[in-house]
Design a protein around this motif. Sequence first.
Motif, PDB file in Angstrom:
ATOM      1  N   ILE A 168       1.072  -1.281  -0.052  1.00 27.14           N
ATOM      2  CA  ILE A 168      -0.041   0.154   0.190  1.00 27.14           C
ATOM      3  C   ILE A 168       0.840   1.293   0.138  1.00 27.14           C
ATOM      4  O   ILE A 168       1.930   1.234   0.830  1.00 27.14           O
ATOM      5  CB  ILE A 168      -0.830   0.030   1.280  1.00 27.14           C
ATOM      6  CG1 ILE A 168      -1.937   1.166   1.173  1.00 27.14           C
ATOM      7  CG2 ILE A 168      -0.180   0.044   2.407  1.00 27.14           C
ATOM      8  CD1 ILE A 168      -3.168   1.224   2.121  1.00 27.14           C
ATOM      9  N   SER A 169       0.617   2.116  -0.617  1.00 25.66           N
ATOM     10  CA  SER A 169       1.292   3.454  -0.854  1.00 25.66           C
ATOM     11  C   SER A 169       0.962   4.441   0.391  1.00 25.66           C
ATOM     12  O   SER A 169      -0.224   4.795   0.827  1.00 25.66           O
ATOM     13  CB  SER A 169       1.123   4.172  -1.974  1.00 25.66           C
ATOM     14  OG  SER A 169       1.682   5.513  -2.197  1.00 25.66           O
ATOM     15  N   VAL A 170       1.811   4.897   1.063  1.00 20.48           N
ATOM     16  CA  VAL A 170       1.641   5.650   2.241  1.00 20.48           C
ATOM     17  C   VAL A 170       2.344   6.943   1.805  1.00 20.48           C
ATOM     18  O   VAL A 170       3.418   7.085   1.563  1.00 20.48           O
ATOM     19  CB  VAL A 170       2.324   5.244   3.337  1.00 20.48           C
ATOM     20  CG1 VAL A 170       2.176   5.964   4.682  1.00 20.48           C
ATOM     21  CG2 VAL A 170       1.604   3.784   3.729  1.00 20.48           C
ATOM     22  N   HIS A 171       1.665   7.968   1.812  1.00 19.76           N
ATOM     23  CA  HIS A 171       2.179   9.515   1.676  1.00 19.76           C
ATOM     24  C   HIS A 171       1.756  10.378   2.908  1.00 19.76           C
ATOM     25  O   HIS A 171       0.667  10.747   2.964  1.00 19.76           O
ATOM     26  CB  HIS A 171       1.498  10.016   0.204  1.00 19.76           C
ATOM     27  CG  HIS A 171       2.028  11.342  -0.345  1.00 19.76           C
ATOM     28  ND1 HIS A 171       1.450  12.119  -1.429  1.00 19.76           N
ATOM     29  CD2 HIS A 171       3.105  12.134   0.047  1.00 19.76           C
ATOM     30  CE1 HIS A 171       2.306  13.190  -1.653  1.00 19.76           C
ATOM     31  NE2 HIS A 171       3.132  13.180  -0.618  1.00 19.76           N
ATOM     32  N   VAL A 172       3.076  10.826   3.385  1.00 19.22           N
ATOM     33  CA  VAL A 172       2.709  11.405   4.818  1.00 19.22           C
ATOM     34  C   VAL A 172       3.684  12.680   4.742  1.00 19.22           C
ATOM     35  O   VAL A 172       4.930  12.766   4.103  1.00 19.22           O
ATOM     36  CB  VAL A 172       2.879  10.402   5.971  1.00 19.22           C
ATOM     37  CG1 VAL A 172       1.917   9.283   5.974  1.00 19.22           C
ATOM     38  CG2 VAL A 172       4.198  10.035   5.960  1.00 19.22           C
ATOM     39  N   MET A 173       3.243  13.665   5.723  1.00 18.92           N
ATOM     40  CA  MET A 173       4.196  14.783   6.060  1.00 18.92           C
ATOM     41  C   MET A 173       4.541  14.259   7.430  1.00 18.92           C
ATOM     42  O   MET A 173       3.827  14.095   8.483  1.00 18.92           O
ATOM     43  CB  MET A 173       3.112  16.145   6.228  1.00 18.92           C
ATOM     44  CG  MET A 173       4.143  17.265   6.090  1.00 18.92           C
ATOM     45  SD  MET A 173       4.714  17.660   4.456  1.00 18.92           S
ATOM     46  CE  MET A 173       3.244  18.020   3.608  1.00 18.92           C
ATOM     47  N   VAL A 174       5.775  14.467   7.741  1.00 17.57           N
ATOM     48  CA  VAL A 174       6.522  14.183   8.740  1.00 17.57           C
ATOM     49  C   VAL A 174       7.010  15.514   9.575  1.00 17.57           C
ATOM     50  O   VAL A 174       7.879  16.156   8.735  1.00 17.57           O
ATOM     51  CB  VAL A 174       7.653  12.918   8.666  1.00 17.57           C
ATOM     52  CG1 VAL A 174       8.472  12.795   9.951  1.00 17.57           C
ATOM     53  CG2 VAL A 174       7.119  11.952   7.800  1.00 17.57           C
ATOM     54  N   ASP A 175       6.799  15.597  10.828  1.00 16.45           N
ATOM     55  CA  ASP A 175       7.361  16.653  11.638  1.00 16.45           C
ATOM     56  C   ASP A 175       8.381  15.883  12.701  1.00 16.45           C
ATOM     57  O   ASP A 175       7.774  15.283  13.787  1.00 16.45           O
ATOM     58  CB  ASP A 175       6.391  17.485  12.192  1.00 16.45           C
ATOM     59  CG  ASP A 175       6.949  18.644  12.968  1.00 16.45           C
ATOM     60  OD1 ASP A 175       8.172  18.781  13.323  1.00 16.45           O
ATOM     61  OD2 ASP A 175       6.231  19.672  13.123  1.00 16.45           O
ATOM     62  N   GLN A 176       9.703  16.066  12.564  1.00 14.74           N
ATOM     63  CA  GLN A 176      10.408  15.231  13.519  1.00 14.74           C
ATOM     64  C   GLN A 176      11.447  16.252  14.147  1.00 14.74           C
ATOM     65  O   GLN A 176      12.018  17.338  13.722  1.00 14.74           O
ATOM     66  CB  GLN A 176      11.348  14.388  12.664  1.00 14.74           C
ATOM     67  CG  GLN A 176      12.099  14.748  11.533  1.00 14.74           C
ATOM     68  CD  GLN A 176      12.806  13.882  10.598  1.00 14.74           C
ATOM     69  OE1 GLN A 176      11.990  12.896  10.199  1.00 14.74           O
ATOM     70  NE2 GLN A 176      13.953  14.025  10.051  1.00 14.74           N
ATOM     71  N   VAL A 188      -0.916  13.184   3.698  1.00 12.30           N
ATOM     72  CA  VAL A 188      -1.035  14.435   2.847  1.00 12.30           C
ATOM     73  C   VAL A 188      -2.221  14.418   2.273  1.00 12.30           C
ATOM     74  O   VAL A 188      -2.870  15.590   2.452  1.00 12.30           O
ATOM     75  CB  VAL A 188       0.045  14.424   1.761  1.00 12.30           C
ATOM     76  CG1 VAL A 188       0.000  15.512   0.971  1.00 12.30           C
ATOM     77  CG2 VAL A 188       1.496  14.404   2.516  1.00 12.30           C
ATOM     78  N   LYS A 189      -2.720  13.527   1.318  1.00 10.62           N
ATOM     79  CA  LYS A 189      -3.941  13.580   0.757  1.00 10.62           C
ATOM     80  C   LYS A 189      -5.010  12.347   1.100  1.00 10.62           C
ATOM     81  O   LYS A 189      -4.406  11.106   1.046  1.00 10.62           O
ATOM     82  CB  LYS A 189      -4.008  13.502  -0.831  1.00 10.62           C
ATOM     83  CG  LYS A 189      -3.141  15.022  -1.253  1.00 10.62           C
ATOM     84  CD  LYS A 189      -2.879  15.044  -2.551  1.00 10.62           C
ATOM     85  CE  LYS A 189      -2.122  16.393  -3.088  1.00 10.62           C
ATOM     86  NZ  LYS A 189      -1.603  16.398  -4.582  1.00 10.62           N
ATOM     87  N   PRO A 190      -6.214  12.549   1.223  1.00 14.13           N
ATOM     88  CA  PRO A 190      -7.143  11.032   1.668  1.00 14.13           C
ATOM     89  C   PRO A 190      -7.173  10.579   0.282  1.00 14.13           C
ATOM     90  O   PRO A 190      -7.427  11.229  -0.799  1.00 14.13           O
ATOM     91  CB  PRO A 190      -8.384  11.964   1.869  1.00 14.13           C
ATOM     92  CG  PRO A 190      -8.395  13.308   1.245  1.00 14.13           C
ATOM     93  CD  PRO A 190      -6.909  13.791   1.271  1.00 14.13           C
ATOM     94  N   GLY A 191      -7.351   9.123   0.272  1.00 14.77           N
ATOM     95  CA  GLY A 191      -7.343   8.488  -0.838  1.00 14.77           C
ATOM     96  C   GLY A 191      -8.173   7.151  -0.336  1.00 14.77           C
ATOM     97  O   GLY A 191      -9.308   7.234   0.001  1.00 14.77           O
ATOM     98  N   PHE A 192      -7.335   6.107  -0.390  1.00 14.23           N
ATOM     99  CA  PHE A 192      -7.990   4.821   0.225  1.00 14.23           C
ATOM    100  C   PHE A 192      -8.286   4.996   1.624  1.00 14.23           C
ATOM    101  O   PHE A 192      -9.008   4.331   2.228  1.00 14.23           O
ATOM    102  CB  PHE A 192      -6.998   3.653  -0.050  1.00 14.23           C
ATOM    103  CG  PHE A 192      -7.294   2.391   0.692  1.00 14.23           C
ATOM    104  CD1 PHE A 192      -8.392   1.614   0.330  1.00 14.23           C
ATOM    105  CD2 PHE A 192      -6.495   2.039   1.838  1.00 14.23           C
ATOM    106  CE1 PHE A 192      -8.669   0.515   1.109  1.00 14.23           C
ATOM    107  CE2 PHE A 192      -6.789   0.809   2.532  1.00 14.23           C
ATOM    108  CZ  PHE A 192      -7.979  -0.001   2.310  1.00 14.23           C
ATOM    109  N   MET A 193      -7.268   5.713   2.421  1.00 13.00           N
ATOM    110  CA  MET A 193      -7.108   6.237   3.501  1.00 13.00           C
ATOM    111  C   MET A 193      -7.643   7.456   3.919  1.00 13.00           C
ATOM    112  O   MET A 193      -7.033   8.175   3.297  1.00 13.00           O
ATOM    113  CB  MET A 193      -5.929   5.903   4.180  1.00 13.00           C
ATOM    114  CG  MET A 193      -5.283   4.667   4.319  1.00 13.00           C
ATOM    115  SD  MET A 193      -6.170   3.299   5.096  1.00 13.00           S
ATOM    116  CE  MET A 193      -5.889   3.949   6.667  1.00 13.00           C
TER     117      MET A 193
END
Length: 328
Positions: A168-176, A188-193
Amino acid sequence: MAEKEGSNTRKNVQMPEINGRPRINLPALRGFLSQFPGKLQKHLKSRFKRPTEKDAANREMFKFKDAKINLEKQLQAWRKNPVWDVNQPPAIEVSVPKDSLCQLNVEVNVGLPPDAIYNIVIDPDNKRVFKNIQEVLSRKVLLDEGSRQVVELEQAAIWRFLFWSGTISVHVMVDQNREDYSMKFKQVKPGFMKRFEGCWRVEPILLDEKLCYPCKPKTLSEYMSCTQGNGRIASKVTLQQLIEPAIVPPPPISWYLRGITTRTTEMLISDLVDEAARIKGVSNSVSNCITTETDVHHRVSDEHQVDETFDIKERWALRRRRRTRGSM
């Protein structure tokens, strides 16, 4: 006339009662009432400020930027004394908020200092550690403030459950942020999730504080000084994540998906523990140690046994036995 005198008598009787009461200072009362909200607010601020100041002091204490302390010294302390048998599986709590598939809260103790654990979690090439990451599709640093970065990340993640698997593709914004050893992520963008978000946190654990007895160290420098540089610092790692698909399927499909999510998260933690052991030199990776056909057969059998075991304590006992067999 008598009636009038009686009236005057009643007045004379009532007047002392009125005059006998404590006199109220109206200007002082108005002043108190006008200042009361401000005093109450100041009091509440002082009460709620104390834990914040204490937490800030704790964070300051455990910063690994002390001139006398560095990560390599800590790793040397662990290599000299790598044994820390917590003998506990991670605590995994699964809840089901409204309109969500599940929310996971995971907590595990790992025998490495926070900086080392944090380096593993934020490593751009951590797919070599976390086996459920098949490929890093893209990674872009949007903000770099030294100890804090904001990164846009897209990965292809592998999921497994019993005999099924997929990606599954996971596209996220990470604040570390290394200042408090946190890593927050959000889709980042809603899709399947529809929603996929959470946070990693790492906190220090002083393992050898008893060596300082009867003193109790107040700073990291004091701890390292009273333990003569051999005091080890472990980590409490917590992971929280919320998963909400665009459409929440009905049972029993939702049960299977919840199981997939839980096992995938458990795999992440297991890989983190294995990497910590590798860094300390405790044991090699199971995949590198298994070479014979018999060992491969045992490994496949164990993996199926682990997947089919629903009790987390039993699964982690099986994993420990598998690691022990691999290190022989």
